[in-house]
Design an enzyme around this catalytic site. Structure first.
Site, short mmCIF file in Angstrom:
data_model
loop_
_atom_site.label_atom_id
_atom_site.label_comp_id
_atom_site.label_asym_id
_atom_site.label_seq_id
_atom_site.Cartn_x
_atom_site.Cartn_y
_atom_site.Cartn_z
N GLU A 101 0.82 -1.21 0.00
CA GLU A 101 0.00 0.00 0.00
C GLU A 101 0.86 1.26 0.00
O GLU A 101 1.91 1.31 0.61
CB GLU A 101 -0.90 0.00 1.24
CG GLU A 101 -1.77 -1.24 1.29
CD GLU A 101 -2.73 -1.29 2.45
OE1 GLU A 101 -2.90 -0.27 3.14
OE2 GLU A 101 -3.32 -2.36 2.65
N CYS A 114 3.33 8.48 0.84
CA CYS A 114 3.82 7.58 1.88
C CYS A 114 3.98 6.19 1.27
O CYS A 114 3.02 5.65 0.73
CB CYS A 114 2.79 7.59 3.01
SG CYS A 114 3.21 6.47 4.35
N CYS A 121 5.14 -6.46 8.38
CA CYS A 121 6.27 -5.81 9.07
C CYS A 121 7.03 -6.82 9.90
O CYS A 121 6.46 -7.75 10.47
CB CYS A 121 5.76 -4.68 9.95
SG CYS A 121 7.08 -3.65 10.64
N CYS A 125 4.74 -3.70 16.79
CA CYS A 125 4.25 -2.60 17.63
C CYS A 125 2.73 -2.76 17.80
O CYS A 125 2.00 -2.89 16.82
CB CYS A 125 4.60 -1.26 17.00
SG CYS A 125 6.36 -1.12 16.61
N CYS A 128 -0.10 -0.64 15.93
CA CYS A 128 0.00 -0.51 14.47
C CYS A 128 -0.65 -1.70 13.79
O CYS A 128 -0.31 -2.85 14.08
CB CYS A 128 1.47 -0.41 14.08
SG CYS A 128 1.71 -0.26 12.30
N CYS A 344 -1.60 6.90 9.40
CA CYS A 344 -0.49 6.19 10.04
C CYS A 344 -0.99 5.00 10.83
O CYS A 344 -1.91 5.11 11.63
CB CYS A 344 0.21 7.09 11.05
SG CYS A 344 1.09 8.42 10.33
N1 SAH Z 1 8.28 1.18 10.82
C1 SAH Z 1 8.48 2.58 10.63
C2 SAH Z 1 7.57 3.21 9.59
C3 SAH Z 1 6.11 2.82 9.59
S1 SAH Z 1 5.06 3.45 10.83
C4 SAH Z 1 8.34 3.31 11.96
O1 SAH Z 1 7.92 2.69 12.93
O2 SAH Z 1 8.70 4.49 12.03
C5 SAH Z 1 4.98 5.19 10.57
C6 SAH Z 1 4.59 5.97 11.82
O3 SAH Z 1 3.24 5.68 12.20
C7 SAH Z 1 5.44 5.62 13.03
O4 SAH Z 1 5.84 6.78 13.69
C8 SAH Z 1 4.49 4.83 13.92
O5 SAH Z 1 4.84 4.95 15.28
C9 SAH Z 1 3.17 5.50 13.60
N2 SAH Z 1 2.00 4.68 13.88
C10 SAH Z 1 1.89 3.35 13.81
N3 SAH Z 1 0.64 2.95 14.12
C11 SAH Z 1 -0.07 4.07 14.39
C12 SAH Z 1 -1.43 4.34 14.73
N4 SAH Z 1 -2.32 3.35 14.84
N5 SAH Z 1 -1.82 5.61 14.91
C13 SAH Z 1 -0.92 6.62 14.75
N6 SAH Z 1 0.36 6.45 14.41
C14 SAH Z 1 0.79 5.18 14.23
#
Ligand code: SAH
Length: 365
Positions: A101, A114, A121, A125, A128, A344
């Site tokens: 995506e 983006c 992944c 986390c 996410c 995000c």
């Molecule tokens: N793996 C990388 C890039 C992908 S996530 C990273 O972690 O930076 C991109 C951003 O989205 C990261 O800052 C992550 O902390 C944030 N993110 C992930 N899940 C989210 C959510 N449900 N709501 C808001 N931000 C989120």
């Protein structure tokens, strides 16, 4: 609806998948002059040609010769979901049927793309959606570039991409070789997409030992901190914190060879009642003190099944003002495209029906 019509033999070389030395070797194998390498690349990246027949500055004979051995295998299976705020989520089907995506995010004078570096992944986390999928596989360099080419195909008249963020699905630093190769093609001015690396940001969840590998690429680095104590980070981001605890990550950030006039970005997802209290803000300011940086606060974007909540706007503003009074440049990331699960942390596979109910407009190209 349009589908792939040109049958392509899979035994042909996909020109999109070739690095510069590989293309040079192919060109040499035909006995052609070396400038042809750039010529072919320009057709692919700058003019977004989909067939060798379009390469009209190659003689007909040369095109036929090339066509016998090679093709441009661009995916035509791109589904686009457009949100009420004009954010567009693109779902590209890859050659093995997996999907990746990319999200186009218009915001005043900016149009940010983006992009994703993994299907799923490596990391887990908890806040996410992509993290809940597990890792299906790494995205290849040409599949990263294809997200950009496909996004360009989707632009409305007068629109132009201004920024690119590697913040889609996956952990970019867990797919470093593909990331570097894709950035090389995106930033090459002679035959590539000609992006300035300053307009590109790579975001990592915190693979501390690999931060140093980003500096030579000339792009911006964003680090997703998301927690202010080891214990909290271990709970929210167990896999990455297992690889590099918060203290190691911050040390790597302090040692990061920032170019003059550049600064690091710290991202901080705000989870109501979890990491959004006054004490967290005070600790965050303390942790990053002295680092040339700015902070992006990202209020949690919910997805079906998530256990976290988005904090109120007042709580987000209170968190911001604590950081501000500590002298930190701090911004609140607007959440875009939430109705197509394009914000995000919302990228990834959901059961089909759950996704469709959240979707407003679907188009296929
Ligand atoms: N793996 C990388 C890039 C992908 S996530 C990273 O972690 O930076 C991109 C951003 O989205 C990261 O800052 C992550 O902390 C944030 N993110 C992930 N899940 C989210 C959510 N449900 N709501 C808001 N931000 C989120």
């Amino acid at each position: 609806m349009q589908r792939a019509h040109t049958p392509v033999s899979s035994s042909k070389v996909n020109l999109l998948s070739l690095s510069e030395p590989e293309m040079a070797a192919l060109v040499a194998s035909f006995g052609w002059p070396s400038y042809r390498t750039g010529q072919i690349f320009r057709w692919i990246y700058q003019r977004r040609a989909r067939t060798i027949a379009e390469m009209t500055d190659l003689s007909l004979g040369d095109r036929e010769e090339l066509n016998a051995r090679a093709c441009i295998r661009r995916t035509r299976d791109v589904v686009v979901f457009r949100a009420a705020d004009d954010t567009r989520k693109l779902i590209l089907k890859l050659e093995d049927g997996l999907e990746v995506e990319a999200v186009l995010i218009p915001d005043e004078e900016r149009l940010t793309l983006c992009v994703s570096t993994q299907v799923g992944c490596t990391l887990d986390c908890g806040f996410c959606l992509t993290g809940t999928m597990g890792l299906k596989r790494n995205v290849k360099p040409h599949e990263i570039v294809e997200q950009v080419l496909s996004a360009q195909d989707q632009l409305d008249t007068g629109e132009r991409l201004s920024n690119m963020v590697f913040m889609g699905m996956g952990e970019p630093l867990a797919n470093l070789n593909a990331l570097s190769e894709a950035i090389a093609r995106l930033t090459n001015k002679q035959w590539g997409l000609g992006w300035s690396p300053r307009r590109i940001t790579v975001s990592t969840a915190g693979l501390a030992s690999r931060l140093k590998d980003i500096a030579p690429l000339g792009v911006n680095l964003a680090v997703s901190l998301n927690a202010t104590t080891e214990e909290q980070r271990a709970r929210l981001m167990p896999a990455v914190n297992g690889i590099a605890p918060l203290s190691t990550l911050l040390l790597a950030c302090r040692r990061y060879p920032l170019a003059p006039h550049r600064r690091l970005t710290f991202e901080y997802v705000l989870l109501a009642g979890v990491n959004d209290r006054e004490t967290d803000a005070v600790r965050l300011a303390e942790l990053i003190r002295g680092i040339r940086c700015k902070v992006n606060l990202i209020p949690f974007n919910p997805f079906p099944g998530s256990v976290f909540r988005r904090p109120s706007d007042e709580d987000v503003a209170a968190f911001q003002s604590i950081l501000r009074s500590a002298g930190i440049d701090v911004f609140i990331r607007k959440s875009r495209g939430r109705d197509v699960l394009g914000a995000c942390g919302q990228l990834g596979n959901l059961p089909d029906r759950a996704f469709r109910t959240l979707t407003q407009i679907e188009s296929r190209c």
